[in-house]
Design a protein around this motif. Structure first.
Motif, PDB file in Angstrom:
ATOM      1  N   ALA A 168      -2.143  -4.224   7.100  1.00 36.47           N
ATOM      2  CA  ALA A 168      -2.390  -3.631   5.785  1.00 36.47           C
ATOM      3  C   ALA A 168      -1.088  -3.588   4.990  1.00 36.47           C
ATOM      4  N   GLY A 169      -1.161  -3.979   3.727  1.00 35.00           N
ATOM      5  CA  GLY A 169      -0.004  -3.913   2.841  1.00 35.00           C
ATOM      6  C   GLY A 169       0.939  -5.095   2.935  1.00 35.00           C
ATOM      7  N   MET A 170       0.591  -6.098   3.736  1.00 37.96           N
ATOM      8  CA  MET A 170       1.475  -7.257   3.878  1.00 37.96           C
ATOM      9  C   MET A 170       1.200  -8.307   2.805  1.00 37.96           C
ATOM     10  N   GLU A 171      -0.062  -8.650   2.599  1.00 37.63           N
ATOM     11  CA  GLU A 171      -0.405  -9.704   1.642  1.00 37.63           C
ATOM     12  C   GLU A 171       0.060  -9.312   0.241  1.00 37.63           C
ATOM     13  N   ASP A 198       0.812  -1.218   0.000  1.00 41.43           N
ATOM     14  CA  ASP A 198       0.000   0.000   0.000  1.00 41.43           C
ATOM     15  C   ASP A 198       0.847   1.269   0.000  1.00 41.43           C
ATOM     16  N   GLY A 199       2.172   1.122  -0.155  1.00 40.54           N
ATOM     17  CA  GLY A 199       3.041   2.282  -0.257  1.00 40.54           C
ATOM     18  C   GLY A 199       3.521   2.856   1.062  1.00 40.54           C
ATOM     19  N   GLY A 200       3.243   2.199   2.159  1.00 29.88           N
ATOM     20  CA  GLY A 200       3.696   2.689   3.459  1.00 29.88           C
ATOM     21  C   GLY A 200       5.198   2.524   3.629  1.00 29.88           C
ATOM     22  N   GLU A 201       5.670   2.858   4.833  1.00 28.80           N
ATOM     23  CA  GLU A 201       7.086   2.743   5.155  1.00 28.80           C
ATOM     24  C   GLU A 201       7.539   1.296   5.083  1.00 28.80           C
ATOM     25  N   LYS A 202       8.802   1.075   4.709  1.00 28.83           N
ATOM     26  CA  LYS A 202       9.358  -0.276   4.701  1.00 28.83           C
ATOM     27  C   LYS A 202       9.352  -0.804   6.136  1.00 28.83           C
ATOM     28  N   VAL A 203       8.916  -2.034   6.301  1.00 30.70           N
ATOM     29  CA  VAL A 203       8.854  -2.668   7.614  1.00 30.70           C
ATOM     30  C   VAL A 203      10.113  -3.520   7.782  1.00 30.70           C
ATOM     31  N   ILE A 204      10.788  -3.306   8.900  1.00 27.34           N
ATOM     32  CA  ILE A 204      12.021  -4.029   9.202  1.00 27.34           C
ATOM     33  C   ILE A 204      11.773  -4.957  10.388  1.00 27.34           C
ATOM     34  N   ASP A 205      12.188  -6.214  10.245  1.00 29.38           N
ATOM     35  CA  ASP A 205      12.148  -7.193  11.322  1.00 29.38           C
ATOM     36  C   ASP A 205      10.731  -7.461  11.830  1.00 29.38           C
TER      37      ASP A 205
END
Length: 186
Positions: A141-144, A103-110
């Motif tokens: 949101a934005g994971m799948e 969904d264009g959000g911030e990159k998720v780390i760990d």
């Protein structure tokens, strides 16, 4: 008739005025920023309790279904120290992943945790650090469908839990996932 038009016009103006205002929480984050799993403000920590196809129930888990444990991790605010009820226990490989949300959000780390059965067409477990995968999980949101990189892998028992947040008392149902060493006896 004129009164109705004025009333409708006033209501429409209020709706439009509300659309233009945003609070800092609602503003879209900068694309170059990264966030860690425990910075997931506003995430719905509950799930529908569905189990990925092929995930096997643990035969002899340390924390059996229906038992209680203390959460020793802080994936999200309000978890650490909360009393958890075990609603599912499964033997698998759990992964910590890094990914840019679809969904264009911030990159998720760990992000902790996605299980092997929540990865599209995976090679045999455990996958190596750096392996690129497509995530089937929809924990947030934005994971799948996100293209992720494996950060770490741990063969373990994962638990689905219910708990009440220690910060606001919110009841969380079917939270996916905590691993065995993130729980302790009550």
């Amino acid at each position: 008739m004129k009164k109705q038009v004025l009333t409708l016009s006033a209501a429409f103006a209020l709706v439009l005025a509300g659309c233009g205002e945003t609070t800092p929480k609602e503003q879209e984050p900068a694309k170059s920023e990264e966030t860690s799993h425990n910075d997931m403000e506003g995430m719905d920590h509950s799930s529908d309790g569905s189990i990925p196809e092929g995930l096997m129930e643990a035969e002899n888990p340390t924390y059996p279904v229906g038992s209680e444990a203390i959460i020793e991790t802080d994936h999200m605010e309000g978890m650490k120290g909360a009393a958890a009820t075990i609603v599912g226990a499964f033997d698998t490989t759990a992964y910590s992943i890094n990914y840019p949300p679809t969904d264009g959000g911030e990159k998720v780390i760990d992000h902790k945790w996605v299980v092997h059965e929540e990865i599209e067409d995976p090679a045999p477990a455990p996958l190596e650090k750096g392996t690129e995968v497509t995530v089937l999980a929809d924990h947030m949101a934005g994971m799948e469908g996100a293209k992720a990189e494996i950060e770490s892998a741990e063969k373990t028992t994962v638990y689905m839990i219910d708990y009440a947040s220690t910060t606001d008392g919110e009841e969380v149902q079917n939270h996916k996932w905590v691993v065995e060493d993130e729980l302790s006896e009550q």
